[in-house]
Design an enzyme around this catalytic site. Structure first.
Site, PDB file in Angstrom:
ATOM      1  N   GLU A  89      17.844 -17.043  -8.713  1.00  0.00           N
ATOM      2  CA  GLU A  89      17.440 -15.670  -8.984  1.00  0.00           C
ATOM      3  C   GLU A  89      16.928 -15.546 -10.424  1.00  0.00           C
ATOM      4  OE1 GLU A  89      16.588 -13.290  -7.391  1.00  0.00           O
ATOM      5  OE2 GLU A  89      16.693 -11.574  -8.709  1.00  0.00           O
ATOM      6  N   TRP A 111      -3.033  -2.631  -1.575  1.00  0.00           N
ATOM      7  CA  TRP A 111      -2.650  -3.990  -1.968  1.00  0.00           C
ATOM      8  C   TRP A 111      -3.399  -4.906  -1.005  1.00  0.00           C
ATOM      9  CZ3 TRP A 111       0.013  -8.312  -0.032  1.00  0.00           C
ATOM     10  CH2 TRP A 111       0.524  -9.193  -0.986  1.00  0.00           C
ATOM     11  N   HIS A 168      17.398 -36.480  -9.529  1.00  0.00           N
ATOM     12  CA  HIS A 168      16.784 -37.142  -8.371  1.00  0.00           C
ATOM     13  C   HIS A 168      15.277 -36.924  -8.325  1.00  0.00           C
ATOM     14  CE1 HIS A 168      20.632 -38.406  -6.843  1.00  0.00           C
ATOM     15  NE2 HIS A 168      21.094 -37.182  -7.050  1.00  0.00           N
ATOM     16  N   LYS A 173      13.169 -14.258 -11.266  1.00  0.00           N
ATOM     17  CA  LYS A 173      12.953 -13.072 -12.115  1.00  0.00           C
ATOM     18  C   LYS A 173      11.990 -13.411 -13.236  1.00  0.00           C
ATOM     19  CE  LYS A 173      14.064 -10.663 -10.461  1.00  0.00           C
ATOM     20  NZ  LYS A 173      14.352 -10.007  -9.273  1.00  0.00           N
ATOM     21  N   ARG A 219       4.847   0.320  -5.927  1.00  0.00           N
ATOM     22  CA  ARG A 219       4.764  -0.509  -4.721  1.00  0.00           C
ATOM     23  C   ARG A 219       3.795  -1.672  -4.900  1.00  0.00           C
ATOM     24  NH1 ARG A 219       6.751   2.209  -0.259  1.00  0.00           N
ATOM     25  NH2 ARG A 219       5.372   1.210   1.234  1.00  0.00           N
ATOM     26  N   CYS A 274       0.813  -1.217   0.000  1.00  0.00           N
ATOM     27  CA  CYS A 274       0.000   0.000   0.000  1.00  0.00           C
ATOM     28  C   CYS A 274       0.851   1.273   0.000  1.00  0.00           C
ATOM     29  CB  CYS A 274      -0.882   0.044   1.226  1.00  0.00           C
ATOM     30  SG  CYS A 274      -1.874  -1.416   1.463  1.00  0.00           S
ATOM     31  N   LYS A 305       6.246  -3.975  -4.197  1.00  0.00           N
ATOM     32  CA  LYS A 305       7.671  -3.674  -4.120  1.00  0.00           C
ATOM     33  C   LYS A 305       8.204  -3.786  -2.697  1.00  0.00           C
ATOM     34  CE  LYS A 305      11.594  -2.257  -5.790  1.00  0.00           C
ATOM     35  NZ  LYS A 305      12.351  -3.282  -6.507  1.00  0.00           N
ATOM     36  N   GLU A 314       8.299 -14.053 -11.943  1.00  0.00           N
ATOM     37  CA  GLU A 314       7.540 -12.928 -11.390  1.00  0.00           C
ATOM     38  C   GLU A 314       7.078 -11.931 -12.451  1.00  0.00           C
ATOM     39  OE1 GLU A 314       9.607 -10.744  -8.316  1.00  0.00           O
ATOM     40  OE2 GLU A 314      11.484 -10.861  -9.386  1.00  0.00           O
ATOM     41  N   ASN A 332      -1.541   1.531   5.871  1.00  0.00           N
ATOM     42  CA  ASN A 332      -0.665   0.524   5.284  1.00  0.00           C
ATOM     43  C   ASN A 332      -0.213  -0.376   6.417  1.00  0.00           C
ATOM     44  OD1 ASN A 332       1.301  -0.954   3.997  1.00  0.00           O
ATOM     45  ND2 ASN A 332       2.735   0.747   3.736  1.00  0.00           N
ATOM     46  N   GLY A 333      -0.428  -1.689   6.273  1.00  0.00           N
ATOM     47  CA  GLY A 333      -0.009  -2.610   7.329  1.00  0.00           C
ATOM     48  C   GLY A 333      -1.136  -3.564   7.672  1.00  0.00           C
TER      49      GLY A 333
HETATM   50  C1  F6R Z   1      11.929  -9.870  -6.440  1.00  0.00           C
HETATM   51  C2  F6R Z   1      11.800  -8.929  -5.363  1.00  0.00           C
HETATM   52  C3  F6R Z   1      11.464  -9.448  -4.022  1.00  0.00           C
HETATM   53  C4  F6R Z   1      12.291  -8.734  -2.963  1.00  0.00           C
HETATM   54  C5  F6R Z   1      11.860  -9.154  -1.566  1.00  0.00           C
HETATM   55  C6  F6R Z   1      12.698  -8.489  -0.497  1.00  0.00           C
HETATM   56  O1  F6R Z   1      12.265  -9.247  -7.628  1.00  0.00           O
HETATM   57  O2  F6R Z   1      11.929  -7.744  -5.542  1.00  0.00           O
HETATM   58  O3  F6R Z   1      11.680 -10.829  -3.942  1.00  0.00           O
HETATM   59  O4  F6R Z   1      13.630  -9.022  -3.172  1.00  0.00           O
HETATM   60  O5  F6R Z   1      10.523  -8.828  -1.364  1.00  0.00           O
HETATM   61  O6  F6R Z   1      12.628  -7.111  -0.606  1.00  0.00           O
HETATM   62  P1  F6R Z   1      13.687  -6.161   0.067  1.00  0.00           P
HETATM   63  O7  F6R Z   1      14.989  -6.413  -0.604  1.00  0.00           O
HETATM   64  O8  F6R Z   1      13.179  -4.786  -0.148  1.00  0.00           O
HETATM   65  O9  F6R Z   1      13.748  -6.547   1.514  1.00  0.00           O
END
Ligand code: F6R
Length: 607
Positions: free
Chosen positions: A480, A74, A503, A484, A27, A2, A602, A487, A100-101
């Site tokens: 990773e 969100w 396995h 990527k 976000r 949010c 985000k 997502e 937010n929360g």
């Molecule tokens: C993936 C991504 C998330 C963040 C995760 C941690 O592309 O952005 O997996 O890496 O939510 O976020 P931070 O680094 O802000 O603690």
């Protein structure tokens, strides 16, 4: 997650709130709304969907109000619909709240309020806050919010307006980010700096359980006991361009293209006269004598950087390292104590799971060093020491440049620990330092050849499933690469250690399945050729990512992307860029909303 904005001044509030919310779109959200004080009454406009839908509704209004709050939601409690969108108003309609929360005891509070005649129209936890503030309101909005805060358990950033208070509004926070912006004769609140940077660079960063009274003459901060808090103004030193697309089609590709600079800015200032200086990080000969173990704790992409950290720190410094997901760490009674160094990694510095793991580590007596991108963020402030990554604002939801910067920071830490412990020879130390300094150029080269990656993406963007396999650091990198891809392209993907596929998971490989194979690790490359043969025998198409001088993939892989020759220890930083580009091009070709992928946020400020 949010986003919150608030405004008071002499300009029309509604368009400013909308513009601020647009800057917080990154976000992640599924509905939006604003509340303004119009002719002594609270007016709310809110709806499900994108901000364009809210703008359309606002277009039908003509609010002259100069005071208001706005929100992008969100969904956590209740589906994304008009009713569940914020702001929420109290029974009398006097008070409007954005939040937010998560309010953990909202069911208990709801029961308490229902018993006192309040009724609820939404499924949200936030509606409880609006009624609760009204319940406590006796003409002083700050006191009412403060009283509600003592009843509430959970995390929150709040913006609250009241129809009886035409010259002020109130904001408060606990475990969710919130800043107050100080303009010439106008004042703001926001979840993050980009929302207000156009108007002011001077901000107050609110701490947990602080309450801000934002009036037409200034922003005053109070603690939960009503005492006034004297705060230093934080001046934002980055440019507004850093939060704009600057001609790129998406933030994500812009941010990938910034990686050479980001890596350089993170590494170079720390290397002086061939030595590594980690001033301010608490890593000294003395402090490491007391450490017998390191935990690296993080989420998502930052966790994947931590997996690389385990390999690299153990290899160079010979200190046992456990890398753990923050959400698991906190609840499993981890063996952490005064002799443990806990390294937390977070781009935003606001991820709640990571924050809670940090607090748990401190409770158990460990020292916490954080690798954080956002200056002044909650995690940075709670840590004993901070090593800032110099990635600048990362707007695309999928993390890219922050990951490369996190890896850069980890290499610096690992190498310094090794130097202080005497586990690395002078020659090897110098060699790794030289390779770290060579990283930006190597990434530039990858970016220069990005059309190769685009070509392979164009052959596979319709895939149903894509696998990533690698050994050693390439396995960590594969995790990773796979994250990527899924997502932003919504293609199913899994990452496996090269030797582990057989396995079980190899059962999923069929004719035409794409398997991406980074092969940057000397000594493990021959083993990888065996794993590549195994998947090819089952019909897989293989895309290998190999250093220029390595001929092993020729005649074996179907597609080959070359990266410059560099020490295998640091090669994942360069190969990561290939993985990010691949995910990016696949998602673009599929027509996905690359910067704002579905369901994602985000800054994840809920558990
Ligand atoms: C993936 C991504 C998330 C963040 C995760 C941690 O592309 O952005 O997996 O890496 O939510 O976020 P931070 O680094 O802000 O603690």
């Amino acid at each position: 997650m949010c986003g919150i904005v608030g405004y008071i001044g002499n300009r029309q509030a509604a368009p400013l709130l909308l513009a601020g919310l647009e800057k917080l779109e990154y976000r992640g959200y599924d509905s939006a709304g604003i509340a303004v004080l119009e002719n002594g009454a609270v007016e709310v406009v809110k709806c499900k969907g994108r901000l364009s839908a809210l703008a359309e509704r606002l277009g039908k209004t003509d609010f002259g109000s100069t005071l208001g709050i706005g929100h992008t939601r969100w969904a956590t409690h209740g589906e994304p619909n008009d009713l569940n969108s914020h702001p929420h108003i109290s029974r009398s309609g006097k008070i409007a709240v954005v939040h937010n929360g998560i309010i953990e005891n909202y069911i208990e509070l709801k029961r308490f309020l229902i018993a006192r005649g309040y009724s609820f129209i939404s499924e949200t936890d936030t509606e409880v806050i609006a009624h609760l503030i009204e319940y406590h309101y006796k003409g002083d909005l700050r006191k009412a919010v403060t009283a509600a805060m003592t009843d509430i358990e959970g995390s929150y950033a709040l913006g609250v307006i009241c129809s009886e208070q035409n010259d002020m509004f109130v904001a408060a926070r606990k475990d969710s980010p919130l800043i107050a912006g100080i303009g010439g004769n106008e004042y703001f609140i926001a979840s993050d700096i980009p929302a207000i940077l156009e108007h002011t660079r001077d901000i107050y960063i609110l701490e947990d359980k602080e309450i801000a009274v934002i009036s037409r003459s200034g922003a005053e901060i109070f603690d939960i006991y009503g005492g006034k808090v004297v705060k230093e103004v934080f001046r934002v030193n980055w440019d507004i361009d850093a939060a704009e697309k600057s001609g790129y089609e998406h933030f994500m590709i812009k941010e990938i293209c910034e990686e050479p600079k980001v890596v350089r800015d993170t590494i170079s200032p720390r290397i002086r006269g061939g030595d590594i200086s980690l001033d301010g990080t608490g890593i000294t000969a003395e402090s490491i004598r007391e450490i017998d173990k390191i935990f690296i704790v993080a989420c998502g992409t930052a966790y994947h950087a931590g997996v690389i950290g385990k390999y690299v720190i153990e290899k160079l410094a010979r200190i046992p390292v456990e890398t753990e997901l923050a959400s698991e760490f906190r609840y499993r009674d981890p063996m952490v104590g005064p002799k443990t160094l806990v390294i937390v990694i977070s781009q935003s510095g606001e991820t709640l799971d990571t924050m809670m793991a940090l607090k748990e580590s401190k409770r158990r007596g460990a020292r916490v060093l954080s690798i954080v991108n956002v200056v002044g963020s909650s995690i940075a402030r709670e840590s004993d020491n901070v090593l800032y990554t110099q990635a600048g604002p990362e707007i695309a939801v999928a993390s890219t440049k922050a990951y490369n910067a996190q890896l850069s920071a980890i290499y610096l830490i690992a190498l310094k620990l090794a130097q202080l412990k005497g586990t690395v020879s002078g020659e090897n130390f110098r060699n790794i330092v030289d390779n770290l300094l060579a990283l930006p150029k190597a990434i530039e080269k990858v970016l220069g050849n990005r059309s190769d990656v685009q070509k392979y993406a164009s052959l596979h963007y319709n895939a149903k499933s894509i696998f990533f396999i690698g050994r050693g650091l390439d396995y960590a990198l594969s995790m990773e690469g796979s994250l990527k891809l899924k997502e932003i392209s919504y293609i199913h993907s899994e990452a496996y250690a090269g030797g582990e596929l057989k396995h079980g998971t190899i059962a999923l490989i069929e004719e035409g399945t794409l398997v991406v194979c980074p092969m940057t690790q000397l000594g493990l490359r021959e083993k990888m050729t065996g794993n590549i043969r195994e998947v090819k025998a089952r019909g897989a198409v293989v895309l290998a990512v190999v250093p220029e001088s390595c001929a092993l993939a020729e005649g074996l892989a179907d597609h080959i992307v070359r990266i410059p020759d560099i020490d295998p220890l640091v090669a994942p930083v360069v190969a990561a860029t290939v993985m990010q580009l691949f995910a990016y091009y696949v998602a673009v070709l599929k027509g996905c909303d690359v910067d704002k992928p579905r369901n994602l946020a985000k800054s994840v400020t809920v558990e």
